[in-house]
Design a protein around this motif. Structure first.
Motif, PDB file in Angstrom:
ATOM      1  N   ILE A  36      49.543  11.273  34.442  1.00 40.11           N
ATOM      2  CA  ILE A  36      49.996  10.191  33.563  1.00 40.11           C
ATOM      3  C   ILE A  36      49.923  10.648  32.110  1.00 40.11           C
ATOM      4  CG2 ILE A  36      49.641   7.808  32.843  1.00 40.11           C
ATOM      5  CD1 ILE A  36      48.215   7.360  35.535  1.00 40.11           C
ATOM      6  N   PRO A  37      51.048  11.019  31.512  1.00 34.42           N
ATOM      7  CA  PRO A  37      51.031  11.404  30.085  1.00 34.42           C
ATOM      8  C   PRO A  37      50.826  10.169  29.210  1.00 34.42           C
ATOM      9  CG  PRO A  37      53.004  12.223  31.235  1.00 34.42           C
ATOM     10  CD  PRO A  37      52.370  11.204  32.115  1.00 34.42           C
ATOM     11  N   GLU A  38      49.897  10.276  28.278  1.00 37.91           N
ATOM     12  CA  GLU A  38      49.610   9.149  27.389  1.00 37.91           C
ATOM     13  C   GLU A  38      50.061   9.417  25.961  1.00 37.91           C
ATOM     14  OE1 GLU A  38      45.433   8.799  27.874  1.00 37.91           O
ATOM     15  OE2 GLU A  38      45.578   7.766  29.810  1.00 37.91           O
ATOM     16  N   ARG A  39      50.420  10.654  25.671  1.00 40.75           N
ATOM     17  CA  ARG A  39      50.851  11.025  24.326  1.00 40.75           C
ATOM     18  C   ARG A  39      52.303  11.493  24.347  1.00 40.75           C
ATOM     19  NH1 ARG A  39      46.950  11.669  20.393  1.00 40.75           N
ATOM     20  NH2 ARG A  39      44.798  11.417  21.030  1.00 40.75           N
ATOM     21  N   TRP A  40      52.833  11.780  23.161  1.00 35.83           N
ATOM     22  CA  TRP A  40      54.222  12.203  23.060  1.00 35.83           C
ATOM     23  C   TRP A  40      54.438  13.531  23.782  1.00 35.83           C
ATOM     24  CZ3 TRP A  40      54.631  11.475  17.025  1.00 35.83           C
ATOM     25  CH2 TRP A  40      54.551  10.102  16.734  1.00 35.83           C
ATOM     26  N   PRO A  41      55.577  13.710  24.422  1.00 32.81           N
ATOM     27  CA  PRO A  41      55.869  14.971  25.119  1.00 32.81           C
ATOM     28  C   PRO A  41      56.187  16.089  24.135  1.00 32.81           C
ATOM     29  CG  PRO A  41      57.774  13.527  25.208  1.00 32.81           C
ATOM     30  CD  PRO A  41      56.665  12.726  24.574  1.00 32.81           C
ATOM     31  N   ALA A  42      56.235  17.314  24.679  1.00 31.55           N
ATOM     32  CA  ALA A  42      56.528  18.489  23.858  1.00 31.55           C
ATOM     33  C   ALA A  42      57.583  19.345  24.543  1.00 31.55           C
ATOM     34  CB  ALA A  42      55.268  19.309  23.621  1.00 31.55           C
ATOM     35  N   LEU A  43      58.448  19.949  23.717  1.00 34.88           N
ATOM     36  CA  LEU A  43      59.508  20.837  24.179  1.00 34.88           C
ATOM     37  C   LEU A  43      59.326  22.194  23.514  1.00 34.88           C
ATOM     38  CD1 LEU A  43      62.251  21.503  25.518  1.00 34.88           C
ATOM     39  CD2 LEU A  43      63.375  20.396  23.565  1.00 34.88           C
ATOM     40  N   LEU A  44      59.197  23.247  24.320  1.00 36.57           N
ATOM     41  CA  LEU A  44      58.940  24.602  23.835  1.00 36.57           C
ATOM     42  C   LEU A  44      60.160  25.474  24.096  1.00 36.57           C
ATOM     43  CD1 LEU A  44      55.353  25.071  25.379  1.00 36.57           C
ATOM     44  CD2 LEU A  44      56.003  23.789  23.331  1.00 36.57           C
ATOM     45  N   VAL A  45      60.642  26.157  23.044  1.00 39.80           N
ATOM     46  CA  VAL A  45      61.883  26.945  23.115  1.00 39.80           C
ATOM     47  C   VAL A  45      61.562  28.417  22.831  1.00 39.80           C
ATOM     48  CG1 VAL A  45      64.214  27.226  22.185  1.00 39.80           C
ATOM     49  CG2 VAL A  45      63.207  24.925  22.369  1.00 39.80           C
ATOM     50  N   PRO A  46      61.930  29.339  23.732  1.00 40.46           N
ATOM     51  CA  PRO A  46      61.545  30.747  23.593  1.00 40.46           C
ATOM     52  C   PRO A  46      62.441  31.521  22.639  1.00 40.46           C
ATOM     53  CG  PRO A  46      62.820  30.473  25.581  1.00 40.46           C
ATOM     54  CD  PRO A  46      62.659  29.092  24.981  1.00 40.46           C
ATOM     55  N   GLY A  47      62.094  32.792  22.464  1.00 45.30           N
ATOM     56  CA  GLY A  47      62.859  33.674  21.599  1.00 45.30           C
ATOM     57  C   GLY A  47      64.009  34.370  22.319  1.00 45.30           C
ATOM     58  N   LEU A  48      64.639  35.291  21.621  1.00 49.95           N
ATOM     59  CA  LEU A  48      65.877  35.935  22.063  1.00 49.95           C
ATOM     60  C   LEU A  48      65.752  36.629  23.413  1.00 49.95           C
ATOM     61  CD1 LEU A  48      68.749  37.064  21.674  1.00 49.95           C
ATOM     62  CD2 LEU A  48      67.771  38.799  20.163  1.00 49.95           C
ATOM     63  N   THR A  49      64.789  37.516  23.579  1.00 50.73           N
ATOM     64  CA  THR A  49      64.643  38.242  24.841  1.00 50.73           C
ATOM     65  C   THR A  49      63.570  37.618  25.723  1.00 50.73           C
ATOM     66  OG1 THR A  49      63.082  39.794  23.816  1.00 50.73           O
ATOM     67  CG2 THR A  49      65.413  40.421  23.836  1.00 50.73           C
ATOM     68  N   GLY A  50      63.184  36.388  25.413  1.00 48.85           N
ATOM     69  CA  GLY A  50      62.128  35.728  26.152  1.00 48.85           C
ATOM     70  C   GLY A  50      62.645  34.729  27.166  1.00 48.85           C
ATOM     71  N   SER A  51      61.736  33.873  27.615  1.00 55.72           N
ATOM     72  CA  SER A  51      62.062  32.829  28.590  1.00 55.72           C
ATOM     73  C   SER A  51      60.914  31.832  28.624  1.00 55.72           C
ATOM     74  CB  SER A  51      62.276  33.428  29.981  1.00 55.72           C
ATOM     75  OG  SER A  51      61.060  33.971  30.488  1.00 55.72           O
TER      76      SER A  51
END
Length: 290
Positions: A36-51
C-alpha cells in the motif's frame, strides 16, 4: 556505460509493461512490502546506454519509504520497442513519453521524477513543457547542456562507427573490453551484451546525437515551480562535478555529492543515493505548492 552489480530482483520488485497512448514501456516496479503506497510515486529514467536495471539496487529501499517506484526503459532501449525513425528519439519526443508515463503512473497526481545522465536531458523537457505537475525533479549525474570530456569523445567515435560497423563493433571494441577490465562478472557481461543488442541502432545513434548537441536550458528550468535536486558522484567522469555544482547554483537546487561514486551513484553507492532521494522526496511533499 552503466553496469548493474547484480540482477536478482529484491522482494517487492517485479517486471511489468506500462501501456500508454504513445506505446508500451518495459518497467521494473517496486512497492512497499505492505503493498500500500502512502506517498507520491516516483519515475526513474535511465541514461543513453542504460536501462531500468541500473536502478535495481535502490528500488526496494525507495519503495520501503512508502512509495510505488517505477524505473523504465525509454523507447528503443532494451525491452521497450521503438521505431526506425530518428525523430522519435529527440529529447522532446522522449520527454513527451515521460509526460505520458507520469500521468499514467500518478493518475493525475504528483510524481517524483529522476533522470540519470542522458535521462536528465530527456526529463527536463517534460518538466519545462509544463504539461505535467511533478512533485519533485532530480538530475542525477546529468548536466546543463551537451556532454563533455571523455564521454563526449566516446560519443563522437560511436557516431562515426555505428552506421557502418554496427553494434557488434561497439560491443567488441569498447563495451566488452571496458567491462572485462573493470572485473565485471560473467553474468553481468552476458546481460550487458544482451541489453546492447536489444537496443534500436537508430535510437542509439539519434540519442547519441542528442547528448552531444543538447542546448543549455537552465534558465527555462528556473521558471518552473518544482523542488529540484542535483545529485552526482564525487568522481563523476561525465559532466564534471564542478559543472554540476554550478548547475545546482543556477537552478537554486539542493545539491548532494555522493562520496566514492562516479557516474552511476545508484549502482556505486545505492544506500547513500537512496537515502538522499528519500530525504529530498519527503521534504518536497511537505513543501507548500502554489
Amino acid at each position: 556505460m552503466s553496469t548493474p552489480r547484480f540482477l536478482t530482483m529484491p522482494p517487492g520488485v517485479r517486471s511489468r509493461q506500462i501501456e500508454t497512448a504513445v506505446g508500451t514501456f518495459a518497467a521494473l516496479e517496486a512497492l512497499p512490502v505492505s503493498g500500500i503506497p502512502e506517498r507520491w510515486p516516483a519515475l526513474l529514467v535511465p541514461g543513453l546506454t542504460g536501462s531500468k536495471e541500473d536502478f535495481i539496487a535502490v528500488l526496494q529501499t525507495l519503495a520501503q519509504s512508502g512509495r510505488q517506484v517505477i524505473a523504465i526503459d525509454m523507447r528503443g532501449q532494451f525491452e521497450s520497442n521503438g521505431p526506425d525513425d530518428r525523430s522519435a528519439y529527440s529529447c522532446a519526443a522522449l520527454g513527451n513519453d515521460v509526460d505520458v508515463l507520469a500521468q499514467v503512473i500518478g493518475h493525475g497526481g504528483p510524481v517524483h521524477l529522476v533522470g540519470h545522465s542522458f535521462g536528465g536531458l530527456v526529463t527536463r523537457e517534460a518538466v519545462i513543457d509544463g504539461r505535467t505537475r511533478f512533485g519533485s525533479y532530480t538530475l542525477m549525474s546529468s548536466g546543463p547542456a551537451a556532454i563533455v570530456g571523455p564521454r563526449e569523445r566516446a560519443g563522437r567515435i560511436m557516431l562515426s562507427e555505428l552506421p557502418d560497423l554496427g553494434l557488434e563493433h561497439l560491443w567488441h571494441n569498447r563495451m566488452e573490453p571496458e567491462a572485462l577490465s573493470a572485473g565485471v562478472s560473467d553474468e553481468i557481461i552476458a546481460f550487458l551484451r544482451k541489453r546492447l543488442f536489444a537496443n534500436s541502432p537508430t535510437g542509439m545513434y539519434a540519442m547519441t546525437e542528442e547528448v552531444l548537441s543538447a542546448p543549455d536550458r537552465c534558465d527555462e528550468l528556473t521558471q518552473v515551480d518544482v523542488a529540484t535536486l542535483v545529485l552526482y558522484g564525487e568522481h563523476d567522469d561525465g559532466w564534471p562535478p564542478r559543472m554540476q555544482s554550478e548547475m545546482a547554483r543556477r537552478l537554486d537546487a539542493d545539491c548532494v555529492v555522493v562520496p566514492g561514486a562516479a557516474h552511476s551513484p545508484a549502482v556505486e553507492a545505492p544506500e547513500t543515493t537512496a537515502a538522499a532521494l528519500i530525504r529530498f522526496w519527503n521534504a518536497a511533499e511537505s513543501r507548500p505548492r502554489s
